[in-house]
Write a protein that holds these residues in place. Structure first.
Motif, PDB file in Angstrom:
ATOM      1  N   ASN A 103       0.863  -1.185   0.000  1.00  0.00           N
ATOM      2  CA  ASN A 103       0.000   0.000   0.000  1.00  0.00           C
ATOM      3  C   ASN A 103       0.901   1.237   0.000  1.00  0.00           C
ATOM      4  OD1 ASN A 103      -1.808   2.043   0.368  1.00  0.00           O
ATOM      5  ND2 ASN A 103      -2.721   1.220   2.235  1.00  0.00           N
ATOM      6  N   ARG A 104       0.906   1.964  -1.119  1.00  0.00           N
ATOM      7  CA  ARG A 104       1.807   3.112  -1.247  1.00  0.00           C
ATOM      8  C   ARG A 104       1.063   4.435  -1.190  1.00  0.00           C
ATOM      9  NH1 ARG A 104       5.174   1.901  -6.485  1.00  0.00           N
ATOM     10  NH2 ARG A 104       6.465   3.615  -5.697  1.00  0.00           N
ATOM     11  N   ASP A 105      -0.161   4.407  -0.671  1.00  0.00           N
ATOM     12  CA  ASP A 105      -0.915   5.647  -0.527  1.00  0.00           C
ATOM     13  C   ASP A 105      -0.187   6.588   0.442  1.00  0.00           C
ATOM     14  OD1 ASP A 105      -2.816   4.562  -2.176  1.00  0.00           O
ATOM     15  OD2 ASP A 105      -4.161   3.954  -0.547  1.00  0.00           O
ATOM     16  N   ASP A 106      -0.099   7.845   0.049  1.00  0.00           N
ATOM     17  CA  ASP A 106       0.481   8.891   0.900  1.00  0.00           C
ATOM     18  C   ASP A 106       1.967   8.700   1.193  1.00  0.00           C
ATOM     19  OD1 ASP A 106      -2.098  10.037   1.133  1.00  0.00           O
ATOM     20  OD2 ASP A 106      -2.570   8.676   2.786  1.00  0.00           O
ATOM     21  N   ILE A 107       2.653   7.862   0.418  1.00  0.00           N
ATOM     22  CA  ILE A 107       4.097   7.694   0.607  1.00  0.00           C
ATOM     23  C   ILE A 107       4.837   8.772  -0.179  1.00  0.00           C
ATOM     24  CG2 ILE A 107       6.088   6.203   0.169  1.00  0.00           C
ATOM     25  CD1 ILE A 107       4.451   5.223   2.466  1.00  0.00           C
ATOM     26  N   ASP A 108       5.740   9.478   0.488  1.00  0.00           N
ATOM     27  CA  ASP A 108       6.587  10.460  -0.196  1.00  0.00           C
ATOM     28  C   ASP A 108       8.009  10.328   0.347  1.00  0.00           C
ATOM     29  OD1 ASP A 108       6.701  11.841   2.280  1.00  0.00           O
ATOM     30  OD2 ASP A 108       4.920  13.009   1.765  1.00  0.00           O
ATOM     31  N   ASN A 111       8.439  10.116   4.209  1.00  0.00           N
ATOM     32  CA  ASN A 111       8.017   8.961   5.008  1.00  0.00           C
ATOM     33  C   ASN A 111       8.249   7.633   4.302  1.00  0.00           C
ATOM     34  OD1 ASN A 111       5.996   8.872   3.081  1.00  0.00           O
ATOM     35  ND2 ASN A 111       4.358   9.545   4.436  1.00  0.00           N
ATOM     36  N   VAL A 112       9.123   7.645   3.272  1.00  0.00           N
ATOM     37  CA  VAL A 112       9.378   6.420   2.513  1.00  0.00           C
ATOM     38  C   VAL A 112       9.942   5.306   3.392  1.00  0.00           C
ATOM     39  CG1 VAL A 112      11.736   7.035   1.817  1.00  0.00           C
ATOM     40  CG2 VAL A 112      10.363   5.540   0.344  1.00  0.00           C
ATOM     41  N   GLY A 113      10.471   5.665   4.548  1.00  0.00           N
ATOM     42  CA  GLY A 113      10.972   4.657   5.477  1.00  0.00           C
ATOM     43  C   GLY A 113       9.914   3.670   5.920  1.00  0.00           C
ATOM     44  N   ARG A 114       8.637   4.056   5.779  1.00  0.00           N
ATOM     45  CA  ARG A 114       7.550   3.129   6.113  1.00  0.00           C
ATOM     46  C   ARG A 114       7.554   1.907   5.206  1.00  0.00           C
ATOM     47  NH1 ARG A 114       2.656   7.270   5.860  1.00  0.00           N
ATOM     48  NH2 ARG A 114       1.559   5.344   5.279  1.00  0.00           N
ATOM     49  N   LEU A 115       8.201   2.020   4.050  1.00  0.00           N
ATOM     50  CA  LEU A 115       8.263   0.886   3.115  1.00  0.00           C
ATOM     51  C   LEU A 115       9.466  -0.021   3.360  1.00  0.00           C
ATOM     52  CD1 LEU A 115       7.266   2.564  -0.286  1.00  0.00           C
ATOM     53  CD2 LEU A 115       5.864   1.101   1.181  1.00  0.00           C
ATOM     54  N   VAL A 261      17.028   6.141  -2.065  1.00  0.00           N
ATOM     55  CA  VAL A 261      15.599   6.220  -2.367  1.00  0.00           C
ATOM     56  C   VAL A 261      15.419   6.179  -3.875  1.00  0.00           C
ATOM     57  CG1 VAL A 261      13.513   7.611  -2.162  1.00  0.00           C
ATOM     58  CG2 VAL A 261      15.142   7.547  -0.270  1.00  0.00           C
ATOM     59  N   PHE A 262      14.628   5.218  -4.355  1.00  0.00           N
ATOM     60  CA  PHE A 262      14.336   5.109  -5.774  1.00  0.00           C
ATOM     61  C   PHE A 262      12.996   5.782  -6.056  1.00  0.00           C
ATOM     62  CE2 PHE A 262      16.877   0.891  -6.252  1.00  0.00           C
ATOM     63  CZ  PHE A 262      18.054   1.615  -6.157  1.00  0.00           C
ATOM     64  N   LYS A 266       4.592   6.025  -9.378  1.00  0.00           N
ATOM     65  CA  LYS A 266       3.676   5.965  -8.232  1.00  0.00           C
ATOM     66  C   LYS A 266       4.310   6.457  -6.942  1.00  0.00           C
ATOM     67  CE  LYS A 266       0.787   2.253 -10.066  1.00  0.00           C
ATOM     68  NZ  LYS A 266       0.201   0.915  -9.805  1.00  0.00           N
ATOM     69  N   GLY A 267       5.526   6.935  -7.007  1.00  0.00           N
ATOM     70  CA  GLY A 267       6.153   7.460  -5.808  1.00  0.00           C
ATOM     71  C   GLY A 267       7.447   6.753  -5.466  1.00  0.00           C
TER      72      GLY A 267
END
Length: 436
Positions: A103-108, A111-115, A261-262, A266-267
């Motif tokens: 789920n990549r909603d609201d990822i920028d 906060n990409v560390g959430r992935l 960070v790539f 989609k972000g």
């Protein structure tokens, strides 16, 4: 090299993690995971329906073969088989929970560390897979055999371990006098007799032995089947390393190293996100393949053993449909597709739209490099057939196909008479091919 040389090499490599790398297309992985996860969910739903129908059939005594009818020795399997299949559905459901697309909603970038995917995510995913494959292999083995001693061994072994630490409330709900008596009888055996006694037997002890037995009974003996058998065994070994918190799996997942960070349409995402998705996709594909090639065929063998032919046909038909659905789903991913394109378009400044069967519209941008001929939606490969002039339509066995770039209208925009004329040509083409 001596033992010190080996120790030094291990120490130098197991204490400093290399930078992670992303070697696959993350967008393609996400789309493939989404498709495969949906396919698995459909399979689960269909299998639940089949198990329910099978349970109803087994409850009808006149539908059973003589040895499984009420009062006969093997009648206990009438209740046990649906229970085993229901347990397997729980294991499949658990894997499904751990193989959802990201789920990549609201990822920028903030906060990409959430992935980031580390030890917990890897351990949960791979342990769920190990539990699944272990459960399905063991239960497929049991329902193929339908042997009292074999079932007694595995059930009593499980009870013997479970009971050691069960709380009073758990014991109250599970361990009645009959269970206690059976367990006492088992524990009165010496350990060396557990696998071969008057009440128990285990002919194939290890996971690999059971896999070999299943493949043999299902006559899966082609080179392709041999490769898949090795894949299942290797998957079990790989997942055991994670389940048992091995040195390598812990080292790999607990130290992230440097992570650039790539970016994508989609972000942003991280290399560890792609690495994890690559493993997730491989696992879910292996799971679906095992279900359609080994597990469901084992259920078919079981049904044929227990149920009379007149009553088994609808269930066997449903199981065949489930196999076909899963097989078709797997085969339609990452295929090679052909597009007919006007040669005047190729090399021009125009962007060529290539609509994939998966629904994704790919844009083949100038200068129309062949390296770009793949679907960003599912990873399928494309082949271009360049057509001179303005040919309109190409007649194929699947129907008329409009040449991309042709001035001809789309098929649905033709008049009814023109559509009929084209379809008549398709029929003539198919008839000619069949006559040859």
């Amino acid at each position: 090299m001596n033992e010190i040389d080996i120790l030094k090499k291990l120490a130098s490599n197991l204490t400093e993690r290399k930078s992670v790398a992303a070697l696959s297309n993350y967008e393609v992985l996400c789309n493939n995971i989404s498709f495969s996860h949906d396919l698995l969910e459909k399979g689960i739903s269909y299998l639940k329906h089949i198990v329910s129908a099978l349970k109803c059939t087994l409850n009808k005594n006149d539908s059973l073969r003589l040895e499984y009818q009420n009062g006969n020795d093997l009648n206990s399997f009438i209740a046990l088989v649906p229970s085993l299949l229901s347990n397997d559905l729980e294991a499949i459901n658990k894997l499904s929970l751990h193989t959802k697309p990201d789920n990549r909603d609201d990822i920028d970038v903030n906060n990409v560390g959430r992935l980031h995917r580390g030890f917990v995510e890897y351990n949960n995913l791979v342990t769920a897979k190990r539990q699944l494959v272990d459960s399905l292999v063991t239960d497929a083995y049991q329902i193929q055999l339908l042997d009292p001693k074999e079932f007694n061994y595995h059930a009593l072994l499980s009870l013997n371990s479970f009971e050691r630490y069960a709380t009073k409330s758990i014991r109250q709900g599970l361990f009645n006098d009959d269970i206690e008596d059976a367990l006492t009888e088992f524990r009165n055996l010496s350990f060396r007799d557990w696998r071969n006694s008057a009440i128990t037997r285990c002919q194939h002890v290890s996971f690999a032995n059971k896999v070999d037995y299943l493949f043999s009974e299902l006559s899966l003996n082609t080179p392709e089947s041999d490769d898949f058998r090795d894949e299942i065994k290797n998957l079990f070994k790989f997942s055991s390393e994670f389940t048992h918190i091995g040195y390598i799996s812990t080292f790999f997942t607990s130290q992230s190293g440097s992570q650039p960070v790539f970016g994508s349409d989609k972000g942003p995402y991280l290399p560890s996100t792609e690495n994890f998705s690559e493993l997730k996709y491989q696992i879910i594909e292996s799971c679906i393949n095992f279900i359609l090639k080994v597990y469901v065929p084992s259920i078919k063998l079981c049904v044929n053993k227990m149920v009379l032919d007149d009553f088994s046909e609808p269930i066997i038909g449903s199981l065949d449909n489930l196999i076909s659905m899963l097989e078709h789903g797997i085969q339609t991913r990452n295929n090679n597709y052909y597009f007919f394109v006007c040669s005047s378009l190729i090399g021009s400044k125009n962007t060529i739209e290539l609509p994939c069967i998966c629904g994704h519209i790919n844009h083949w941008n100038p200068p129309h490099d062949n390296a770009d001929l793949f679907c960003m939606g599912c990873g399928s490969s494309y082949n271009i057939m360049a057509m001179d002039g303005d040919p309109g339509y190409i007649i194929t066995s699947n129907g008329p196909v409009k040449v991309i770039g042709s001035t001809a209208p789309d098929f649905q925009d033709l008049s009814f008479e023109e559509q009929q004329e084209l379809m008549q040509k398709v029929a003539e083409c198919n008839a000619g091919a069949n006559s040859n």
